[in-house]
Design a protein around this motif. Sequence first.
Motif, mmCIF file in Angstrom:
data_model
loop_
_atom_site.group_PDB
_atom_site.id
_atom_site.type_symbol
_atom_site.label_atom_id
_atom_site.label_comp_id
_atom_site.label_asym_id
_atom_site.label_seq_id
_atom_site.Cartn_x
_atom_site.Cartn_y
_atom_site.Cartn_z
ATOM 1 N N ARG A 21 61.019 -11.504 35.367
ATOM 2 C CA ARG A 21 59.884 -10.662 34.979
ATOM 3 C C ARG A 21 58.996 -11.424 34.002
ATOM 4 O O ARG A 21 59.479 -12.099 33.104
ATOM 5 N N ASN A 22 57.679 -11.286 34.169
ATOM 6 C CA ASN A 22 56.752 -11.912 33.230
ATOM 7 C C ASN A 22 56.818 -11.220 31.875
ATOM 8 O O ASN A 22 56.905 -9.999 31.795
ATOM 9 N N GLN A 23 56.780 -12.013 30.807
ATOM 10 C CA GLN A 23 56.869 -11.493 29.450
ATOM 11 C C GLN A 23 55.706 -11.988 28.598
ATOM 12 O O GLN A 23 55.158 -13.060 28.850
ATOM 13 N N LEU A 24 55.385 -11.200 27.598
ATOM 14 C CA LEU A 24 54.416 -11.607 26.581
ATOM 15 C C LEU A 24 55.191 -11.889 25.304
ATOM 16 O O LEU A 24 55.788 -10.993 24.721
ATOM 17 N N ILE A 25 55.228 -13.154 24.868
ATOM 18 C CA ILE A 25 55.969 -13.552 23.674
ATOM 19 C C ILE A 25 55.003 -14.207 22.696
ATOM 20 O O ILE A 25 54.515 -15.321 22.930
ATOM 21 N N LEU A 26 54.718 -13.518 21.610
ATOM 22 C CA LEU A 26 53.822 -14.029 20.581
ATOM 23 C C LEU A 26 54.572 -14.456 19.316
ATOM 24 O O LEU A 26 53.965 -14.982 18.392
ATOM 25 N N VAL A 27 55.886 -14.210 19.293
ATOM 26 C CA VAL A 27 56.697 -14.475 18.102
ATOM 27 C C VAL A 27 57.750 -15.527 18.431
ATOM 28 O O VAL A 27 58.424 -15.430 19.466
ATOM 29 N N ILE A 83 73.868 -7.750 24.138
ATOM 30 C CA ILE A 83 73.668 -9.197 24.079
ATOM 31 C C ILE A 83 72.565 -9.608 25.050
ATOM 32 O O ILE A 83 71.768 -10.517 24.764
ATOM 33 N N ALA A 84 72.487 -8.926 26.185
ATOM 34 C CA ALA A 84 71.437 -9.230 27.167
ATOM 35 C C ALA A 84 70.056 -9.026 26.558
ATOM 36 O O ALA A 84 69.124 -9.784 26.855
ATOM 37 N N HIS A 85 69.908 -8.001 25.714
ATOM 38 C CA HIS A 85 68.622 -7.798 25.032
ATOM 39 C C HIS A 85 68.231 -9.050 24.241
ATOM 40 O O HIS A 85 67.060 -9.456 24.229
ATOM 41 N N VAL A 86 69.213 -9.647 23.563
ATOM 42 C CA VAL A 86 68.929 -10.821 22.733
ATOM 43 C C VAL A 86 68.585 -12.029 23.607
ATOM 44 O O VAL A 86 67.575 -12.707 23.382
ATOM 45 N N LEU A 87 69.404 -12.294 24.622
ATOM 46 C CA LEU A 87 69.177 -13.458 25.469
ATOM 47 C C LEU A 87 67.860 -13.349 26.233
ATOM 48 O O LEU A 87 67.205 -14.368 26.502
ATOM 49 N N ALA A 88 67.476 -12.129 26.579
ATOM 50 C CA ALA A 88 66.218 -11.923 27.309
ATOM 51 C C ALA A 88 65.013 -11.849 26.386
ATOM 52 O O ALA A 88 63.892 -11.630 26.843
#
Length: 266
Positions: A23-29, A125-130
């Motif tokens: 899935r495409n993500q927006l990561i600004l941090v 943990i999946a929340h963190v890795l993703a």
Amino acid sequence: MKHMTGLILVLLMAACATSPTGRNQLILVGDEQMQEMGISAFQQIKSDKKISQNSQKQAYVTCVAEHIIAALPDQWANRQWEIVVFDDDTANAFALPGGKIGVHTGLLDVAETPSQLAAVIGHEIAHVLARHGAERVSLQVAAQTGLQVADIMARQHMEGTTEQQILMAGLGIGAQVGVLLPFSRAHESEADQYGLNLMARAGFNPEESIQLWKNMDRASKGQRPPEFLSTHPEPENRILALEKYLPEAQNLQRQAIANGRRPNCR
């Protein structure tokens, strides 16, 4: 105004990433910043909440978590993880960037087997890795920036008018219901799928994730908001999705067992 809008678009385009499920993500941090935030938040949680003194529960939860951690990709398995059981009756658990895992004692009444507990810990943990935490922070930043731009535009055309107030209120609702919450539901569904594979790679039985969410459903009847305004999918929908993902996870568990991963947590 055009310069500001253009700058925002450039930042958004430069911040595109891809989740473990494609899935495409927006990561600004940045990851380092998120780890610092996670470590700081965990320290605060440990100060605010009562840590369980039950050594048996701590050992049991640690056993399950460490089996999952050992089966993670090397960049995650080799990190120093901290696992803490909190004396709290709510059926909850969480994982934070920086390698922090918290489990409430109340969860152990709902997750009745090691594999059911592994389903929850794998999900967290999946929340963190993703990088869901970074994505949520980024979405909030983007939404807030968008509201500020809209406010500037509104002021240029209808300064101080009732229409301006209505516009801002409408955008606020739109940003919350139309953007932030649906992405949070997407995060939960993605963590279910990815977390199922993580627990299976550790040798836990992924089929027990189904029973876990049935248990969760029974324990939370009458306490959930409608799915449209909830960050978590309804248990019925969650179970249907997990059933679809089971064949892949079962294959991963068979491979794990063949490689000697046979968790025996009690």
